[in-house]
Design an enzyme around this catalytic site. Structure first.
Site, mmCIF file in Angstrom:
data_model
loop_
_atom_site.group_PDB
_atom_site.id
_atom_site.type_symbol
_atom_site.label_atom_id
_atom_site.label_comp_id
_atom_site.label_asym_id
_atom_site.label_seq_id
_atom_site.Cartn_x
_atom_site.Cartn_y
_atom_site.Cartn_z
ATOM 1 N N SER A 199 13.195 41.829 39.842
ATOM 2 C CA SER A 199 13.416 43.303 39.406
ATOM 3 C C SER A 199 12.607 44.378 40.174
ATOM 4 C CB SER A 199 13.289 43.618 37.752
ATOM 5 O OG SER A 199 13.674 44.967 37.564
ATOM 6 N N ASP A 245 19.640 46.738 37.710
ATOM 7 C CA ASP A 245 19.818 46.947 36.757
ATOM 8 C C ASP A 245 19.137 48.352 35.782
ATOM 9 O OD1 ASP A 245 17.133 46.055 36.279
ATOM 10 O OD2 ASP A 245 17.677 44.320 34.884
ATOM 11 N N GLU A 274 16.239 52.784 28.298
ATOM 12 C CA GLU A 274 14.773 53.131 28.144
ATOM 13 C C GLU A 274 14.665 54.108 29.257
ATOM 14 O OE1 GLU A 274 12.479 49.060 27.870
ATOM 15 O OE2 GLU A 274 13.999 48.863 29.458
ATOM 16 N N ALA A 275 13.607 54.879 29.017
ATOM 17 C CA ALA A 275 12.993 55.838 29.861
ATOM 18 C C ALA A 275 13.145 55.357 31.001
ATOM 19 C CB ALA A 275 11.594 56.587 29.607
ATOM 20 N N ARG A 303 -0.171 49.939 24.227
ATOM 21 C CA ARG A 303 0.261 48.705 23.810
ATOM 22 C C ARG A 303 0.353 47.378 25.158
ATOM 23 N NH1 ARG A 303 4.805 48.332 27.014
ATOM 24 N NH2 ARG A 303 5.772 46.321 26.117
ATOM 25 N N SER A 311 1.279 45.335 27.853
ATOM 26 C CA SER A 311 2.500 44.961 28.702
ATOM 27 C C SER A 311 3.272 43.432 28.351
ATOM 28 C CB SER A 311 2.207 45.302 29.966
ATOM 29 O OG SER A 311 3.407 44.533 30.929
ATOM 30 N N GLY A 312 4.386 43.299 28.050
ATOM 31 C CA GLY A 312 4.935 42.324 27.971
ATOM 32 C C GLY A 312 5.231 41.540 29.523
ATOM 33 N N THR A 313 5.155 42.094 30.493
ATOM 34 C CA THR A 313 5.404 41.644 31.870
ATOM 35 C C THR A 313 4.487 41.697 32.683
ATOM 36 O OG1 THR A 313 5.999 43.808 32.759
ATOM 37 C CG2 THR A 313 7.964 42.514 31.542
HETATM 38 P P1 NG1 Z 1 6.198 46.068 29.751
HETATM 39 O O1 NG1 Z 1 5.586 45.432 31.057
HETATM 40 O O2 NG1 Z 1 6.253 45.166 28.550
HETATM 41 O O3 NG1 Z 1 5.919 47.572 29.593
HETATM 42 C C1 NG1 Z 1 8.336 46.678 31.304
HETATM 43 C C2 NG1 Z 1 8.930 48.140 30.908
HETATM 44 C C3 NG1 Z 1 10.006 48.048 29.804
HETATM 45 C C4 NG1 Z 1 11.102 46.873 30.245
HETATM 46 C C5 NG1 Z 1 10.352 45.324 30.919
HETATM 47 C C6 NG1 Z 1 11.380 44.522 31.378
HETATM 48 C C7 NG1 Z 1 7.713 50.248 30.736
HETATM 49 C C8 NG1 Z 1 6.757 51.024 30.127
HETATM 50 N N1 NG1 Z 1 7.882 49.007 30.398
HETATM 51 O O4 NG1 Z 1 7.676 46.172 30.142
HETATM 52 O O5 NG1 Z 1 10.591 49.039 29.525
HETATM 53 O O6 NG1 Z 1 12.048 47.367 31.390
HETATM 54 O O7 NG1 Z 1 9.430 45.856 31.919
HETATM 55 O O8 NG1 Z 1 11.577 44.656 32.786
HETATM 56 O O9 NG1 Z 1 8.730 50.786 31.474
HETATM 57 ZN ZN ZN Z 2 15.642 45.237 37.090
#
Ligand code: NG1
Ligand code: ZN
Length: 548
Positions: free
Chosen positions: A68, A286, A376-377, A501, A503-505
């Site tokens: 991405s 995306d 999402e923002a 929070r 991050s999930g990525t």
């Molecule tokens: P994480 O890394 O969990 O904040 C980011 C984006 C999400 C979402 C995911 C998947 C921010 C703050 N966070 O997640 O909105 O798009 O990547 O690509 O933009």
């Molecule tokens: Zn993307």
């Protein structure tokens, strides 16, 4: 149940050894890390995708290889479920387990365990469609994926180099082919035709919009945007910048949606004339961020929240004009990152729900409404229409010409949108349609509400899992006592809001803050970041200078 060809899988798996020092995790965006470390993961994802397909009665599962908006050396892979949606959460854990099996023997054992516990009938055929973006590590990773698919004898279709939203579209159309839920032709041409036809119909009779400048992040979106040109003809012109997919290192580098959103400024490669609007895609097309230059040439950003507002208001208007507002309820889904002003503006007009970050949460919540609008923002989003709402719109008998025209518009809105997932190009065409209908320029669109200044900061900590949240990620439950300290800081700023929070990525903790002035938003964010850093036992000699 027929048996697994353990020997074939194990032998092939030996050619894709897992690096011993890496722990992989299937997060909100699938597996995502340095591309060159992902070979074993791709092999195993091939096997996993086939098992998922068997579990779902041979329906086609999608596999997208992309990272991405992340830097070019990164890569990643995510699975797409049969309706074109993100992989069901319970399987994320299976993915993580398979990816971390230390060797091929352990991998085969983990596969066997999954087959047993999930009661997968191995005699059912497996079907998979996959694609990749333009990253240099893509070809080797696809080769590893194919090896996994072949090891388990899955049927597969290679969709080549294409965008994430096209892959999602393909999954949905393949699985609905020949049924009454058919989502379109299961080809890239089918995708281009469906969306461009609807867009041209939405523009018909309106003044032709000015050409749109699209920043393609030097990614795969450039290929798709180029293809759209031929389908759009004279109805709409697009000019592409940052469309160089061949120069090494160019992808997402000082351009693209993430660059604009994070830095809140134009990519250095773009100059806008006063009044001109443009948009940026991310590396897999995306995400979409709009912006324009005002009469003084000053840059203004129109992010995902602005898109939500524009699109949701327009759909509400159409539904009302069609006389369907009693039957069709439109709702908006946001995350904690939505600008406070957007939430305030929208809450006064329609139902607004806040859910945790991650498309799967947003998409699921959107499907609870007849029409669910979410962005999402950061610009990732779409609109979902329930089957009942679509049926109502297509079967509704109009009592006069104007109602009939409105119903046609609604049908075209449904078709211009890629309902499976965020789709930057389809979203841009939707935005352009709304602007054309409302005769809005960027200025009018922007004036619906005024963004609160905000700042997003990353904090590198030793263990992001020590940070646990509740209330759609707006409050911390752990580390104990930290939320109270954040609250205490926030109270000192007028209109202040901040949350923390993991991050999930990425392996970081994110801090978001907003306040009535830019300086205060920055200060609040850096103070909270300082708190987080200290709380997590960060090395004081390496404490970032900007943290207060
Ligand atoms: P994480 O890394 O969990 O904040 C980011 C984006 C999400 C979402 C995911 C998947 C921010 C703050 N966070 O997640 O909105 O798009 O990547 O690509 O933009
Ligand atoms: Zn993307």
């Amino acid at each position: 149940m027929s048996m697994l060809d353990v020997k074939a899988i194990q032998e092939r798996s030996d050619r894709h050894p897992k690096p011993s020092d890496i722990k992989f995790q299937y997060g909100t965006a699938g597996f995502r890390t340095l591309g060159k470390t992902l070979d074993s993961v791709l092999f195993r994802v091939g096997v996993l995708a086939a098992l998922r397909s068997k579990k779902l009665d041979g329906k086609t599962i999608g596999v997208m290889v992309t990272a991405s908006h992340n830097p070019e050396p990164d890569n990643g892979v995510k699975l797409v479920d049969p309706r074109g949606e993100m992989l069901e959460s319970s399987w994320e854990a299976h993915a993580t387990i398979l990816a971390n099996a230390p060797d091929s023997v352990a991998f085969v054992a983990a596969v066997d365990e999954l087959v047993q516990t999930s009661k997968i009938d191995l005699s059912i055929p497996a079907r998979v469609v996959f694609a990749r973006d333009t990253r240099p590590t893509g070809p080797q990773l696809i080769a590893a994926l194919k090896d996994g698919l072949e090891a388990i004898k899955a049927e597969y279709r290679d969709a080549g180099i294409t965008t994430t939203p096209v892959l999602h579209y393909l999954v949905r159309t393949i699985n609905t082919k020949g049924t009454q839920d058919s989502y379109g032709e299961d080809t890239e041409e089918g995708y281009l035709t469906k969306i461009s036809d609807a867009f041209k119909k939405l523009l018909a009779g309106k003044a032709t919009p000015p050409p749109l400048l699209i920043d393609c992040a030097n990614g795969v979106g450039a290929l798709m945007a180029e293809k759209f040109k031929a389908y759009l003809g004279d109805a709409f012109s697009i000019n592409l910048v940052n469309a160089d997919i061949h120069t090494v290192g160019a992808l997402n580098n000082s351009c693209g949606a993430d660059f604009v959103k994070v830095n809140q400024k134009l990519p250095p490669s773009i100059t806008l004339q006063p009044g001109q609007r443009a948009c940026s895609l991310d590396g897999d097309a995306d995400r979409l961020i709009y912006y324009y230059a005002d009469e003084h040439g000053q840059f203004h950003m129109l992010d995902g929240d602005k898109i939500t507002t524009l699109v949701a208001s327009f759909i509400v208007e159409l539904v009302k004009a069609a006389g369907l507002d009693e039957q069709i309820k439109v709702g908006v889904i946001q995350t904690a990152y939505a600008n406070g002003s957007s939430t305030k503006y929208l809450s006064g007009r329609l139902p607004v729900k806040c859910v945790p970050t991650g498309v799967k949460h947003l998409h699921h919540a959107a499907e609870q409404y007849d029409v669910g609008v979410y962005f999402e923002a950061n610009g990732h989003g779409t609109v979902t229409f329930s089957p009942a709402a679509q049926e109502l719109i297509s079967s509704c008998k109009s009592s006069n010409l104007s109602q009939s025209a409105t119903l046609t518009q609604l049908k075209n809105v449904i078709d211009v949108i890629n309902q499976t997932v965020g789709d930057a190009l389809s979203d841009a065409f939707l935005v352009e349609s709304v602007l054309a209908h409302k005769s809005y320029s960027g200025v009018e669109w922007d004036s619906l509400y005024c963004d609160l200044p905000n700042r997003l900061v990353k904090v590198v900590v030793s263990d992001r899992n020590a940070f646990v949240t509740e209330d759609a990620e707006r409050r911390l439950v752990s580390p104990l006592g930290l939320q109270a300290k954040v609250d205490e800081l926030v109270r000192r700023y007028e209109g202040g809001r901040s949350f923390v929070r993991p991050s999930g990525t990425e392996d970081v903790v994110r801090v978001y803050a907003e306040a009535v002035t830019r300086a205060e938003a920055d200060e609040l964010a850096f103070r909270v970041a300082g708190l987080v850093y200290d709380e997590a036992g960060g090395d004081q000699s390496r404490r970032p200078k900007e943290f207060l």
